[in-house]
Design a protein around this motif. Structure first.
Motif, PDB file in Angstrom:
ATOM      1  N   TYR A   3       2.791   1.665  -3.409  1.00 28.01           N
ATOM      2  CA  TYR A   3       1.994   2.244  -4.492  1.00 28.01           C
ATOM      3  C   TYR A   3       1.685   3.711  -4.231  1.00 28.01           C
ATOM      4  O   TYR A   3       1.701   4.537  -5.155  1.00 28.01           O
ATOM      5  CB  TYR A   3       0.694   1.458  -4.674  1.00 28.01           C
ATOM      6  CG  TYR A   3       0.858   0.238  -5.538  1.00 28.01           C
ATOM      7  CD1 TYR A   3       0.892   0.350  -6.926  1.00 28.01           C
ATOM      8  CD2 TYR A   3       0.992  -1.030  -4.980  1.00 28.01           C
ATOM      9  CE1 TYR A   3       1.050  -0.780  -7.725  1.00 28.01           C
ATOM     10  CE2 TYR A   3       1.151  -2.163  -5.764  1.00 28.01           C
ATOM     11  CZ  TYR A   3       1.181  -2.032  -7.142  1.00 28.01           C
ATOM     12  OH  TYR A   3       1.353  -3.132  -7.930  1.00 28.01           O
ATOM     13  N   LYS A   4       1.411   4.044  -2.992  1.00 29.06           N
ATOM     14  CA  LYS A   4       1.097   5.430  -2.667  1.00 29.06           C
ATOM     15  C   LYS A   4       2.281   6.340  -2.999  1.00 29.06           C
ATOM     16  O   LYS A   4       2.119   7.428  -3.564  1.00 29.06           O
ATOM     17  CB  LYS A   4       0.750   5.538  -1.174  1.00 29.06           C
ATOM     18  CG  LYS A   4       0.186   6.898  -0.780  1.00 29.06           C
ATOM     19  CD  LYS A   4      -0.272   6.904   0.674  1.00 29.06           C
ATOM     20  CE  LYS A   4      -0.858   8.263   1.049  1.00 29.06           C
ATOM     21  NZ  LYS A   4      -1.265   8.302   2.465  1.00 29.06           N
ATOM     22  N   GLU A  27       0.834  -1.208   0.000  1.00 32.60           N
ATOM     23  CA  GLU A  27       0.000   0.000   0.000  1.00 32.60           C
ATOM     24  C   GLU A  27       0.865   1.253   0.000  1.00 32.60           C
ATOM     25  O   GLU A  27       0.645   2.197  -0.775  1.00 32.60           O
ATOM     26  CB  GLU A  27      -0.924  -0.006   1.224  1.00 32.60           C
ATOM     27  CG  GLU A  27      -2.029   1.038   1.174  1.00 32.60           C
ATOM     28  CD  GLU A  27      -3.041   0.766   0.070  1.00 32.60           C
ATOM     29  OE1 GLU A  27      -3.557   1.766  -0.484  1.00 32.60           O
ATOM     30  OE2 GLU A  27      -3.308  -0.404  -0.257  1.00 32.60           O
ATOM     31  N   GLU A  37      -6.246  -0.297 -12.317  1.00 29.52           N
ATOM     32  CA  GLU A  37      -7.082   0.858 -12.656  1.00 29.52           C
ATOM     33  C   GLU A  37      -6.448   2.147 -12.137  1.00 29.52           C
ATOM     34  O   GLU A  37      -6.434   3.168 -12.832  1.00 29.52           O
ATOM     35  CB  GLU A  37      -8.483   0.681 -12.084  1.00 29.52           C
ATOM     36  CG  GLU A  37      -9.303  -0.388 -12.807  1.00 29.52           C
ATOM     37  CD  GLU A  37     -10.648  -0.620 -12.158  1.00 29.52           C
ATOM     38  OE1 GLU A  37     -10.876  -0.070 -11.047  1.00 29.52           O
ATOM     39  OE2 GLU A  37     -11.475  -1.363 -12.729  1.00 29.52           O
ATOM     40  N   THR A  38      -5.892   2.078 -10.929  1.00 28.77           N
ATOM     41  CA  THR A  38      -5.263   3.258 -10.335  1.00 28.77           C
ATOM     42  C   THR A  38      -4.016   3.672 -11.121  1.00 28.77           C
ATOM     43  O   THR A  38      -3.799   4.861 -11.393  1.00 28.77           O
ATOM     44  CB  THR A  38      -4.866   2.971  -8.867  1.00 28.77           C
ATOM     45  OG1 THR A  38      -5.994   2.470  -8.163  1.00 28.77           O
ATOM     46  CG2 THR A  38      -4.354   4.233  -8.194  1.00 28.77           C
ATOM     47  N   VAL A  39      -3.202   2.702 -11.482  1.00 31.29           N
ATOM     48  CA  VAL A  39      -1.993   2.991 -12.252  1.00 31.29           C
ATOM     49  C   VAL A  39      -2.357   3.551 -13.620  1.00 31.29           C
ATOM     50  O   VAL A  39      -1.735   4.504 -14.109  1.00 31.29           O
ATOM     51  CB  VAL A  39      -1.114   1.730 -12.391  1.00 31.29           C
ATOM     52  CG1 VAL A  39       0.079   2.005 -13.298  1.00 31.29           C
ATOM     53  CG2 VAL A  39      -0.628   1.253 -11.019  1.00 31.29           C
ATOM     54  N   GLU A  66      -5.029   5.266 -14.461  1.00 27.52           N
ATOM     55  CA  GLU A  66      -5.462   6.659 -14.282  1.00 27.52           C
ATOM     56  C   GLU A  66      -4.267   7.588 -14.135  1.00 27.52           C
ATOM     57  O   GLU A  66      -4.235   8.686 -14.703  1.00 27.52           O
ATOM     58  CB  GLU A  66      -6.363   6.770 -13.050  1.00 27.52           C
ATOM     59  CG  GLU A  66      -7.739   6.159 -13.224  1.00 27.52           C
ATOM     60  CD  GLU A  66      -8.538   6.166 -11.932  1.00 27.52           C
ATOM     61  OE1 GLU A  66      -8.090   6.838 -10.966  1.00 27.52           O
ATOM     62  OE2 GLU A  66      -9.588   5.508 -11.872  1.00 27.52           O
ATOM     63  N   SER A  67      -3.269   7.146 -13.374  1.00 26.45           N
ATOM     64  CA  SER A  67      -2.074   7.957 -13.158  1.00 26.45           C
ATOM     65  C   SER A  67      -1.305   8.178 -14.458  1.00 26.45           C
ATOM     66  O   SER A  67      -0.841   9.278 -14.746  1.00 26.45           O
ATOM     67  CB  SER A  67      -1.172   7.283 -12.113  1.00 26.45           C
ATOM     68  OG  SER A  67      -0.004   8.046 -11.906  1.00 26.45           O
ATOM     69  N   LEU A  89       2.800   6.398  -6.986  1.00 24.98           N
ATOM     70  CA  LEU A  89       1.741   7.159  -7.657  1.00 24.98           C
ATOM     71  C   LEU A  89       1.905   8.652  -7.416  1.00 24.98           C
ATOM     72  O   LEU A  89       1.671   9.465  -8.316  1.00 24.98           O
ATOM     73  CB  LEU A  89       0.367   6.686  -7.176  1.00 24.98           C
ATOM     74  CG  LEU A  89      -0.033   5.284  -7.644  1.00 24.98           C
ATOM     75  CD1 LEU A  89      -1.245   4.785  -6.868  1.00 24.98           C
ATOM     76  CD2 LEU A  89      -0.324   5.278  -9.148  1.00 24.98           C
ATOM     77  N   ARG A  90       2.311   9.030  -6.205  1.00 24.81           N
ATOM     78  CA  ARG A  90       2.557  10.451  -5.905  1.00 24.81           C
ATOM     79  C   ARG A  90       3.706  10.989  -6.766  1.00 24.81           C
ATOM     80  O   ARG A  90       3.670  12.143  -7.210  1.00 24.81           O
ATOM     81  CB  ARG A  90       2.888  10.599  -4.413  1.00 24.81           C
ATOM     82  CG  ARG A  90       3.264  12.002  -3.966  1.00 24.81           C
ATOM     83  CD  ARG A  90       2.099  12.969  -3.912  1.00 24.81           C
ATOM     84  NE  ARG A  90       1.053  12.579  -2.979  1.00 24.81           N
ATOM     85  CZ  ARG A  90       1.098  12.795  -1.651  1.00 24.81           C
ATOM     86  NH1 ARG A  90       2.145  13.387  -1.116  1.00 24.81           N
ATOM     87  NH2 ARG A  90       0.095  12.414  -0.890  1.00 24.81           N
ATOM     88  N   ARG A 135      -7.920  -3.477  -8.981  1.00 26.39           N
ATOM     89  CA  ARG A 135      -7.960  -2.136  -8.381  1.00 26.39           C
ATOM     90  C   ARG A 135      -6.660  -1.375  -8.612  1.00 26.39           C
ATOM     91  O   ARG A 135      -6.658  -0.199  -8.991  1.00 26.39           O
ATOM     92  CB  ARG A 135      -8.233  -2.255  -6.874  1.00 26.39           C
ATOM     93  CG  ARG A 135      -8.348  -0.912  -6.162  1.00 26.39           C
ATOM     94  CD  ARG A 135      -8.682  -1.105  -4.698  1.00 26.39           C
ATOM     95  NE  ARG A 135      -7.601  -1.752  -3.959  1.00 26.39           N
ATOM     96  CZ  ARG A 135      -6.567  -1.093  -3.419  1.00 26.39           C
ATOM     97  NH1 ARG A 135      -6.474   0.226  -3.542  1.00 26.39           N
ATOM     98  NH2 ARG A 135      -5.639  -1.748  -2.751  1.00 26.39           N
ATOM     99  N   ARG A 136      -5.541  -2.064  -8.396  1.00 25.75           N
ATOM    100  CA  ARG A 136      -4.243  -1.414  -8.588  1.00 25.75           C
ATOM    101  C   ARG A 136      -4.036  -1.017 -10.059  1.00 25.75           C
ATOM    102  O   ARG A 136      -3.555   0.070 -10.370  1.00 25.75           O
ATOM    103  CB  ARG A 136      -3.120  -2.356  -8.176  1.00 25.75           C
ATOM    104  CG  ARG A 136      -3.153  -2.752  -6.713  1.00 25.75           C
ATOM    105  CD  ARG A 136      -2.168  -1.949  -5.916  1.00 25.75           C
ATOM    106  NE  ARG A 136      -1.977  -2.533  -4.601  1.00 25.75           N
ATOM    107  CZ  ARG A 136      -2.222  -1.903  -3.461  1.00 25.75           C
ATOM    108  NH1 ARG A 136      -2.673  -0.664  -3.475  1.00 25.75           N
ATOM    109  NH2 ARG A 136      -2.010  -2.488  -2.306  1.00 25.75           N
TER     110      ARG A 136
END
Length: 996
Positions: free
Chosen positions: A567-568, A564, A634-636, A638-639, A571-572, A631-632
């Protein structure tokens, strides 16, 4: 080996064994020494080098290893003192006899001076003794052949980095550091000699005149030169007069026009920050008028530093320096809440002190100061976090951030983080024999791979469970995560990237255990929450150095332990605000005298392509790790879509995701395939209206990807083709590939699915044909062949566009396709439309459209007299080339029109008459074309073309004779030529010879 040792003078002969091509050699060696130092050497070998020759080393080692075999003698003056007058006379006479040719003139001269009462020699008490050594007050230093140092450096520089010269110069710098560590005063002497040769390099003035930058390797040598001078002037035990002498020399070099600037071509952006003092008069000057900072500026500024501060002296001299009753919790407290000492100073300057202590042979003192600095940095980090938390709501609401460091610690000329890391790593180094601590530490951190690092019993000023190793790792993470502005200039920006990668490379050599993972967790959380003090804070300045490379290392390190957080962090770090038009500009109104030194400029990021590739690598690493996690992924995704602005990098990520999703040893990952498709679609949209040489490759790849995803994906991209593809791409690549047998087999489609997909392809084809009939009509007809209504629609689109938007080439191509498909009347119709667009002049007898014209006439002829009669007026109007018209005419007279009708059936009939329409019109046009062409050619004819012209007239006669009065017409034509062109006597003579 023969030798003798008299006082402080060792001499001997060294025999070098014979080699295959060299005979045995005997060398005479003489060595003087004083207080454990060799002060002078001579050897008869004649070798010229900075370092001692092998014979000097051999004699020295023999004396060290076998002292019992070397008989020691008193200095010669003591021996002479023990002799009486007769012995002295015998000694002198024997000496003269043995060496009379060498010493007799000198002996006679000395005898004359001694016998003269007023001579200078009699004014001095006693006599010199070369074997007695120097006075205790005399300076003593190791022997250094200054001339050879200068020659060697000059030679290496002249080679311009070739033949390993850069490596040799680095070895010289390493030698200087070794000398400093041994506290050999020759270190500064040798560096002075090296610097003088560098300053005399003729390329400096040449580059300055031409405005070109020096090479990267050469630039790094200058950096090391400046860093070494910083170490020398920061010698904690140098004398004031020594420092004054160095300062004078440094200022002299600094004032030379060609002296290199500190950051390459941009040397004037930063004022004096070395000593972290309030800015003086220079602070408010325009950047163009401030003096340039050279490679020596920091060393010059460091001459003002001293080591007399009592707090500093206590820090470096004792492991027991604490103050547990100290409760001053101000920003510049001398001790922290544990009572441990802190050292507040401009960080690069403080670290330069550490480097100086290490370089001058004080590793324990360097370690103590390094620990105090790191504890100070950690305390500041905590204070900054608390300060930001108190102001967080206000800052986030404003959407601005502050830059607290214009000078980043990673990539800084003094390499502060690298210095702290090296010092702390050295303290926990364990070699193969289990020895640790302060052995001869390697200056080159690349040597770390052969060593092992352990959490050794640590300094008392560390938290429980901490060690020098954890401290080294933590300070590296603090430095790498610092928010700092991107420096100006190509070299400075490349140095930021290079030093970051070097430091991460060193960190990667350390095996992470639970203790170190805790440090990673702690620092990752700090960096995410520390606001403007961190490059990973929530809001950063648009010109901050990006964190992609560092975040990739953090991500891979944290992933197995705290996914967690990993990835945080990653992604930042994905953002690249310098490319964002709406990026926050930042608040420059800081109380640290920073507003005056930040130039108002549009950022010139010379390393942007490298930075974008690192951003792409970070994204690819996350995609790989997220396989199987919806989920991961999709997040990546979007980034990536939000932060990456380069179509080529997004395309690379799409390809990477596709490869990962379709690995041979596992079933395809449908989620990752969809991510790949989404990225591919984004690339299509980004490059639709721009030129991109890889566009065709991208389109083909997208169809492949959509095929892997499934039939619905193919249908989807065809439904929305106009947002993704040009009409040509949509028909010639997309729809054609979708309709191919290989795609149908790959997707295992049933009849219903095939028909639905084909319907979408036909709809696409017709839409594209309407939008771009010139380039898409043929593809549309091909794709619609199996559907009568769609095919008729496509044909009508072609007819509608034929009169306005299509060229004769396109129409002829489609017409030939129609004939090939069994639609001769439609082919004929299109051919007549094409003829209307054509215009062949008299001299275009090799025009590529000729074959199309001949084909169109042949097609008309095969269909019948009416079709031929309809097309001949078009031919006459469009074609003015006599040879083409005569070719058509002959072909039409060979067979009856419609002789081979539809379905290959023969028609009976007579040949067409040349005296009647339509061939009479064609014959007259052909004769007229020959007449016009003849006059045109005669206007500019040269003698070398006469024979060719006569042949042309012969062909013209053949056509004339096809008419019933052709003979008369041709004779009149020739007579007219003779009259009109009678001035061309030679040509007309040839005409008479051939045609009368």
């Amino acid at each position: 080996m023969l030798f003798s040792c008299t006082g402080f003078h060792l001499s001997g002969t060294v025999t070098e064994p014979a080699m295959q091509s060299e005979p045995e050699t005997v060398c005479n060696v003489a060595i003087s020494f004083d207080r454990c130092k060799i002060t002078s050497v001579t050897c008869s070998c004649g070798n010229k080098d900075i370092f001692y020759c092998a014979h000097v080393v051999a004699l020295s080692l023999y004396r060290i290893r076998k002292p019992d075999q070397v008989k020691l003698h008193l200095p010669i003056s003591e021996t002479l003192f023990q002799m009486n007058r007769d012995q002295l006379q015998k000694f002198v006479q024997y000496l003269i006899t043995v060496h009379h040719t060498e010493v007799l003139p000198t002996a006679q001269k000395l005898a004359d001076e001694i016998l003269s009462q007023n001579s200078e020699i009699n004014q001095v008490h006693g006599a010199p003794d070369p074997t007695a050594g120097a006075s205790i007050d005399d300076e003593n230093c190791w022997h250094l052949d200054e001339e050879q140092v200068q020659e060697q450096v000059k030679l290496f520089l002249s080679q311009g980095g070739y033949h390993g010269s850069g490596k040799q110069l680095n070895l010289l710098f390493a030698k200087v550091r070794e000398m400093l560590k041994m506290r050999d005063s020759n270190g500064a002497r040798m560096l002075t000699l090296i610097t003088e040769q560098f300053m005399a390099d003729p390329r400096l003035s040449l580059w300055r005149q031409q405005g070109t930058a020096m090479t990267d390797k050469y630039r790094q040598l200058w950096d090391e030169l400046g860093a070494l001078w910083m170490c020398i002037v920061l010698n904690p035990h140098c004398k004031l007069e020594q420092k004054a002498s160095w300062l004078k020399q440094l200022k002299k070099w600094n004032s030379v026009d060609v002296c290199p600037w500190e950051d390459g071509n941009h040397g004037n952006e930063l004022p004096n920050l070395t000593n972290a003092l309030p800015q003086g008069a220079n602070a408010n000057q325009d950047s163009s008028t401030r003096p340039h900072r050279t490679v020596f500026t920091r060393a010059i500024e460091a001459c003002d530093l001293h080591w007399q501060d009592s707090h500093l002296q206590h820090i470096i001299s004792s492991d027991l320096y604490t103050n547990y009753c100290y409760h001053d919790d101000t920003e510049n407290s001398l001790f922290d809440s544990h009572g441990w000492p802190l050292w507040h100073e401009h960080v690069p300057t403080a670290c330069a002190r550490v480097d100086a202590l290490r370089s001058h042979g004080y590793p324990r003192e360097a370690l103590r100061l390094a620990i105090a600095i790191v504890n100070t940095l950690r305390r500041q980090q905590q204070k900054q976090l608390e300060m930001f938390r108190a102001q967080k709501k206000e800052l986030l609401h404003k959407g601005v951030t502050s830059i607290t460091n214009l000078e980043g610690w990673v990539g800084h000329p003094l390499d502060p983080i690298g210095t702290l890391f090296s010092s702390l790593m050295e303290a926990c180094r364990v070699d193969d024999e289990g020895y640790y601590g302060f052995s001869d530490f390697p200056e080159n951190m690349g040597q770390f791979k052969s060593l092992e690092y352990q959490h050794l019993p640590a300094h008392k000023f560390l938290e429980e469970g901490e060690s020098y190793l954890t401290l080294a790792v933590e300070v590296a993470l603090i430095g790498l995560g610092q928010q700092r502005i991107m420096p100006d200039g190509l070299y400075a920006q490349e140095k930021v990237c290079r030093n970051e990668e070097q430091l991460i490379s060193k960190l990667q050599e350390i095996e992470l255990d639970d203790t170190l993972v805790k440090i990673f967790r702690k620092q990752a959380v700090f960096l995410l929450e520390a606001g403007p003090y961190s490059g990973l804070g929530e809001i950063i300045h648009r010109e901050s150095v990006p964190m992609h490379t560092f975040a990739k290392y953090l991500f891979t390190s944290l992933l197995p332990h705290d996914a967690e957080l990993a990835y945080k962090t990653a992604l930042r770090a994905m953002r690249l605000l310098v490319l964002e038009s709406t990026a926050p500009s930042g608040d420059m109104s800081r109380p640290h005298h920073i507003a005056s030194v930040v130039p108002n400029r549009y950022p010139r990021w010379f390393t942007l392509s490298h930075i974008e590739s690192q951003q792409c690598e970070l994204a690819s690493t996350m995609l790989t790790a997220a396989k199987g996690d919806v989920r991961r992924l999709e997040t990546v995704l979007e980034s990536i879509q939000k932060n990456i602005h380069s179509s080529s990098h997004i395309f690379k990520l799409a390809q990477d995701a596709f490869k990962i999703a379709t690995l041979m040893d596992s079933l395809p990952d449908i989620t990752l395939l969809k991510v790949s498709l989404e990225l591919g679609l984004q690339v299509m949209r980004m490059t639709l209206s721009t030129l991109n040489w890889r566009r065709r490759e991208m389109v083909r790849w997208l169809v492949t990807c959509a095929t892997e995803v499934g039939v619905y994906a193919l249908d989807s991209i065809m439904q929305s083709w106009f947002t993704l593809f040009t009409p040509t791409e949509a028909t010639s690549i997309v729809a054609t590939t979708v309709m191919s047998n290989s795609t149908i087999v790959r997707l295992h489609l049933d009849c219903h699915q095939q028909e639905k997909l084909a319907g979408s392809a036909r709809t696409l084809a017709l839409q594209c044909a309407m939008k771009d009939p010139q380039n898409c009509a043929l593809s549309a007809l091909t794709l619609c062949e199996k559907d009568h209504i769609a095919f008729e629609t496509a044909y009508q689109i072609v007819l509608d566009a034929a009169t306005t938007g299509m060229s004769y080439t396109q129409l002829f191509t489609i017409a030939r396709y129609m004939e090939h498909r069994g639609y001769p009347m439609r082919a004929y119709k299109l051919a007549t439309l094409a003829m209307a667009h054509l215009n062949l002049s008299y001299n275009q007898d090799t025009h590529p459209a000729i074959n199309d014209v001949l084909w169109a006439c042949a097609l008309s002829h095969s269909l019948g007299k009416n079709e031929l009669a309809a097309i001949i007026p078009l031919v006459v109007k469009s074609v003015k080339c006599a040879t083409v018209l005569s070719d058509i005419l002959r072909r039409c007279t060979l067979t009856t029109p419609g002789m081979v009708g539809l379905h290959g059936r023969r028609n009976s009939g007579k040949l067409m008459s040349l005296d009647k329409a339509p061939l009479r019109q064609l014959l007259d046009a052909t004769i007229g074309a020959y007449i016009n062409t003849t006059h045109s050619r005669l206007t500019h004819i040269s003698p070398r073309h006469y024979s060719e012209f006569i042949e042309f007239l012969s062909k013209a006669r053949e056509t004339f004779l096809m008419a019933h009065d052709g003979h008369i017409q041709f004779t009149q034509f020739i007579d007219n030529l003779k009259q009109i062109y009678k001035g061309k006597k030679k040509l007309m003579m040839l005409v008479r010879e051939r045609f009368g």
